[in-house]
Design an enzyme around this catalytic site. Structure first.
Site, PDB file in Angstrom:
ATOM      1  N   ARG A 144      66.766  33.482  57.298  1.00  0.00           N
ATOM      2  CA  ARG A 144      66.509  32.909  58.622  1.00  0.00           C
ATOM      3  C   ARG A 144      67.750  32.180  59.132  1.00  0.00           C
ATOM      4  NH1 ARG A 144      61.031  32.197  60.192  1.00  0.00           N
ATOM      5  NH2 ARG A 144      59.530  32.584  58.505  1.00  0.00           N
ATOM      6  N   LEU A 147      66.764  26.669  57.937  1.00  0.00           N
ATOM      7  CA  LEU A 147      66.101  26.439  56.667  1.00  0.00           C
ATOM      8  C   LEU A 147      64.652  25.989  56.902  1.00  0.00           C
ATOM      9  CD1 LEU A 147      69.025  24.518  54.915  1.00  0.00           C
ATOM     10  CD2 LEU A 147      68.381  26.906  54.544  1.00  0.00           C
ATOM     11  N   SER A 250      55.239  33.931  51.768  1.00  0.00           N
ATOM     12  CA  SER A 250      54.209  34.898  52.149  1.00  0.00           C
ATOM     13  C   SER A 250      54.353  35.299  53.604  1.00  0.00           C
ATOM     14  CB  SER A 250      52.813  34.306  51.908  1.00  0.00           C
ATOM     15  OG  SER A 250      52.634  33.127  52.678  1.00  0.00           O
ATOM     16  N   GLY A 285      38.969  36.062  61.865  1.00  0.00           N
ATOM     17  CA  GLY A 285      39.135  35.327  60.622  1.00  0.00           C
ATOM     18  C   GLY A 285      38.708  33.880  60.776  1.00  0.00           C
ATOM     19  N   GLY A 290      43.191  30.344  61.464  1.00  0.00           N
ATOM     20  CA  GLY A 290      42.500  30.738  62.681  1.00  0.00           C
ATOM     21  C   GLY A 290      41.786  29.583  63.354  1.00  0.00           C
ATOM     22  N   GLY A 377      44.408  35.912  56.706  1.00  0.00           N
ATOM     23  CA  GLY A 377      45.041  35.516  55.453  1.00  0.00           C
ATOM     24  C   GLY A 377      46.514  35.883  55.398  1.00  0.00           C
ATOM     25  N   ASP A 418      53.985  30.797  47.140  1.00  0.00           N
ATOM     26  CA  ASP A 418      53.049  31.795  47.660  1.00  0.00           C
ATOM     27  C   ASP A 418      53.232  33.168  47.037  1.00  0.00           C
ATOM     28  OD1 ASP A 418      52.184  29.789  49.306  1.00  0.00           O
ATOM     29  OD2 ASP A 418      52.600  30.823  51.188  1.00  0.00           O
ATOM     30  N   ALA A 426      51.818  24.756  50.927  1.00  0.00           N
ATOM     31  CA  ALA A 426      53.199  24.288  50.835  1.00  0.00           C
ATOM     32  C   ALA A 426      53.367  23.271  49.716  1.00  0.00           C
ATOM     33  CB  ALA A 426      53.625  23.675  52.174  1.00  0.00           C
ATOM     34  N   HIS A 550      39.213  -3.981  54.438  1.00  0.00           N
ATOM     35  CA  HIS A 550      38.143  -3.881  55.432  1.00  0.00           C
ATOM     36  C   HIS A 550      38.653  -4.390  56.785  1.00  0.00           C
ATOM     37  CE1 HIS A 550      34.138  -4.040  57.192  1.00  0.00           C
ATOM     38  NE2 HIS A 550      34.441  -5.273  57.621  1.00  0.00           N
TER      39      HIS A 550
END
Length: 571
Positions: A144, A147, A250, A285, A290, A377, A418, A426, A550
Site C-alpha cells: 500500500r 502503512l 484478510s 450479511g 454489515g 465475512g 487474519d 486487529a 459512583h
C-alpha cells in the site's frame, strides 16, 4: 573459540525453568538459530537456539534439572555448521496437503535483516515494532501507499470515525431536545464528514510511519513473496532474513454471481466512500461489518434492509444478547430478512434488483436498492505470495497452517493475524505479533485465546469475552448467571442511555468467571475489566468486591458479578 549457551530471559517474574529435552547432543553440528534444548516453565515451553553455527561441545545440565535465568546450559565450539533444522509439525483445522517442494535450504549465515514482516497491518506493524525493541534488525514489506493495513486505511479506523459522526448527527436531530438543547434545523454535510474521516485515517497511518522511523524499521515498499527459508522477494528484488513473518491479513469475501464494482454493489471499502446517502441500502450479511456500516447510513437517512442466511444476527454471539440486539436495531428502523439468501443481483439504471429466497428454499421475492453492501465475512489474504510454491501448508480455507509458536511448515517462516486460524480481529493479530517477536528473542510470548474480546460498535454497542451460554452448555459446564440492566444504573439514566444489560457467566462450583457479555452504552470500554478478570482467573466475587466509582457505567459490571451469587444491590 567456544561460546556459552545460557538460559534466556523467560518473561516478567519468571526466574527459573526446567530442562525439558535436549534436541542436540555433544558432538552434533548445529547452525545458527537452530534449537538446541527445550525449557519448560509453568506458562510456556521455549526452544533455546544456537547463538552461532558450530559443534555442541558439552552439556552443563541434564533433562529434568531446574535452572535459573542466565545459567549456562551448554558450550558451543566454532566449527563445521550443521544441516538445516527439520520443519516443525504443522497443525490447524483440516489442513490441505502442501505441494511437493524441494527441501528448504538453511537461511544464509549473513542476511539483510534479522526479521522481515510481510504486511503492515495491526499484526504486522506491531510485530515489527516489538521485534525492533528487542534488538532485531527489522524490515516490513507493504505494498500500500500507506502503512496500517486494512484496519487503519479502510477498516476499523475509518468506520469508527463515520460511526461517531453519524451518531452525533442522529443525536442532534433526535436526542438533544430531551436534554433541553433545541436545534431548529440539523443539516448533513456529508462531504465534511468524509473529509474528517480522511483526516483521522491520515493521522493514524502517519503515526505508524513515525513509529517505524523511531524504532529503526525499514519499510520495503512493494509486493512480498516468500521464496523459502531465509529468502523472499519484494517486487522481484531478493531479500534475505533470519526470520520471515507473514502478516498479510484478510480480504472481503465475495458471493458467487454478484459482481462488486464499489459503486452500487460495494464491499466495506466502497461503503466507506459513498458520496451521497442512499435512499435504500441492502446489507447482505448480518455480521459485525454489515451492521456497523448499515448503522452509519441508517442514521444518516437510508432505509436499511439486512439479508442474513441464518435465522439470527451476529453468529457466535451469546443468543440472549443477539436477540436483544435484533430487537433494538429493528426499533431503530432496520428491516430484517433473516433466514434468507440472495440468489441474483441485477444492476439497473436506478440501482440494483436483488432476488432473494428463504435459505431452506421457497418462493423468490425481489428487493430494490440504490446500493448493496456485500458483508459476508473475510478470507485469508494468502494468494499470490508464493506460499504453496515455497512448501508452506495452507488449510482448506486458505489460511496458513502454524504450530503453537506460529511456525509454518517451512523452517524460519512464521504467520500471525487474519491469515491464520482464529478470530479475524486487529487486537488478536497485535497480541500474536508481540508474542511471536518475544518468542524469537527467547522470551515467553503468550496469547490467551479464551480472553480475546469482541466488540460491535453500533448503538447500542455489543461486547463479549470468554464463553457464551450456548458454548458452556455444549461443553457440559455447570455455570451460574448474573445479569444487571442499564435501566437500573444511575449513570446510564443520566446519559439517557438505558437500553441493554450486562451478563456474567461463572463456574458454579468455583465462581471463576467464564464469560461476560454486554449490550449497552460504552460496552466496548467496559469489556476490558471482564477481559482482565478472565485473563487472571478471577471469580465473580472478585469483580463484585472491587470498589467501582459512583456513578459510572462500570457499576453495572459489578452488579452483574454480584448477581451471579444473588447479591446484586440495586435491583
Amino acid at each position: 573459540m567456544s561460546t556459552e549457551i545460557k538460559v534466556p530471559t523467560l518473561g516478567e517474574s519468571v526466574t527459573t525453568a526446567t530442562v525439558g529435552k535436549w534436541l542436540k547432543q555433544p558432538g552434533d553440528a548445529v547452525t545458527k538459530d537452530e534449537p538446541i534444548v527445550e525449557l519448560e516453565t509453568d506458562k510456556v515451553s521455549v526452544e533455546v537456539p544456537a547463538p552461532a553455527s558450530g559443534r555442541l561441545a558439552s552439556q552443563a545440565v541434564k533433562e529434568g534439572d531446574e535452572v535459573e535465568v542466565g545459567a549456562v546450559l551448554a558450550v558451543l565450539e566454532a566449527g563445521a555448521a550443521g544441516a538445516a533444522p527439520a520443519a516443525p509439525a504443522a497443525k490447524a483445522e483440516t489442513p490441505a496437503a502442501a505441494p511437493a517442494a524441494a527441501p528448504a535450504a538453511a537461511a544464509p549465515a549473513e542476511t539483510d535483516y534479522d526479521v522481515v514482516v510481510i504486511g503492515a497491518g495491526p499484526g504486522g506493524y506491531v510485530c515489527a515494532i516489538r521485534a525492533a525493541q528487542l534488538g532485531f534488525k527489522v524490515a516490513c514489506v507493504e505494498k500500500r501507499a500507506t502503512l496500517g493495513g486494512t484496519c487503519l486505511n479502510v477498516g476499523c479506523i475509518p468506520s469508527k470515525a463515520l460511526l461517531q459522526s453519524s451518531e452525533n448527527y442522529h443525536a442532534a436531530g433526535h436526542d438533544f431536545a430531551a436534554h433541553g438543547v433545541l436545534i431548529d434545523s440539523v443539516k448533513l454535510d456529508l462531504e465534511r464528514m468524509q473529509a474528517r474521516k480522511a483526516e483521522i485515517v491520515g493521522a493514524n497511518v502517519k503515526g505508524v510511519e513515525f513509529l517505524f522511523k523511531k524504532n529503526g524499521i525499514t519499510w520495503l515498499k512493494g509486493h512480498g513473496k516468500v521464496e523459502g527459508t531465509g529468502r523472499l522477494s519484494v517486487d522481484g528484488k531478493p531479500v534475505t532474513a533470519k526470520h520471515i513473518i507473514i502478516a498479510s491479513g484478510s480480504d472481503s469475501a465475495n458471493l458467487p454471481g454478484i459482481e462488486v464494482d464499489e459503486k452500487v454493489i460495494v464491499t466495506s471499502t466502497g461503503a466507506l466512500e459513498l458520496s451521497a446517502v442512499p435512499k435504500r441500502l441492502v446489507v447482505i450479511g448480518g455480521g459485525v461489518i454489515g451492521l456497523e456500516l448499515g448503522s452509519v447510513w441508517q442514521r444518516l437517512g437510508a432505509d436499511v434492509t439486512v439479508v442474513e442466511f441464518l435465522d439470527r444476527l451476529v453468529p457466535g454471539t451469546d443468543n440472549e444478547i443477539a436477540t436483544q440486539f435484533q430487537k433494538l436495531l429493528t426499533k431503530q428502523g432496520f428491516t430484517m430478512k433473516l433466514g434468507h439468501k440472495v440468489t441474483k443481483a441485477e444492476k439497473t439504471k436506478k440501482g440494483v434488483v436483488l432476488s432473494i429466497e428463504p435459505s431452506a428454499g421457497g418462493a423468490v421475492e425481489t428487493l430494490e436498492a440504490d446500493v448493496v453492501l456485500v458483508a459476508v465475512g473475510r478470507t485469508a489474504a494468502s494468494k499470490n505470495m508464493g506460499l504453496e510454491e515455497a512448501g508452506i501448508a495452507l488449510d482448506n480455507r486458505g489460511r496458513v497452517v502454524v504450530d503453537e509458536h506460529f511456525a509454518t511448515s517451512v523452517p524460519g517462516v512464521y504467520a500471525i493475524g487474519d491469515v491464520i486460524a482464529g478470530p479475524m480481529l486487529a487486537h488478536k493479530a497485535e497480541e500474536e505479533g508481540v508474542a511471536l517477536a518475544e518468542l524469537l528473542a527467547g522470551q515467553a510470548g503468550h496469547v490467551n485465546y479464551d480472553a480475546i474480546p469482541g466488540v460491535i460498535y453500533t448503538w447500542p454497542e455489543v461486547a463479549s469475552v470468554g464463553f457464551t451460554e450456548e458454548q458452556l452448555k455444549e461443553k457440559g459446564v455447570d455455570y451460574k448467571v448474573g445479569k444487571f440492566p442499564f435501566l437500573a444504573n444511575g449513570r446510564a439514566r443520566a446519559l439517557g442511555m438505558t437500553d441493554g444489560f450486562v451478563k456474567v457467566l461463572a463456574e458454579k462450583q468455583t465462581d471463576r468467571v467464564l464469560g461476560v457479555h454486554i449490550i449497552g452504552p460504552a460496552a466496548g470500554e467496559l469489556i476490558a475489566e471482564a477481559t482482565m478478570a478472565i485473563e487472571f482467573g478471577a471469580s465473580a466475587e472478585d469483580i463484585g468486591r472491587v470498589c467501582h466509582a459512583h456513578p459510572t457505567l462500570s457499576e453495572a459490571v459489578k452488579e452483574a458479578a454480584l448477581g451471579a451469587d444473588g447479591r446484586a444491590i440495586n435491583i
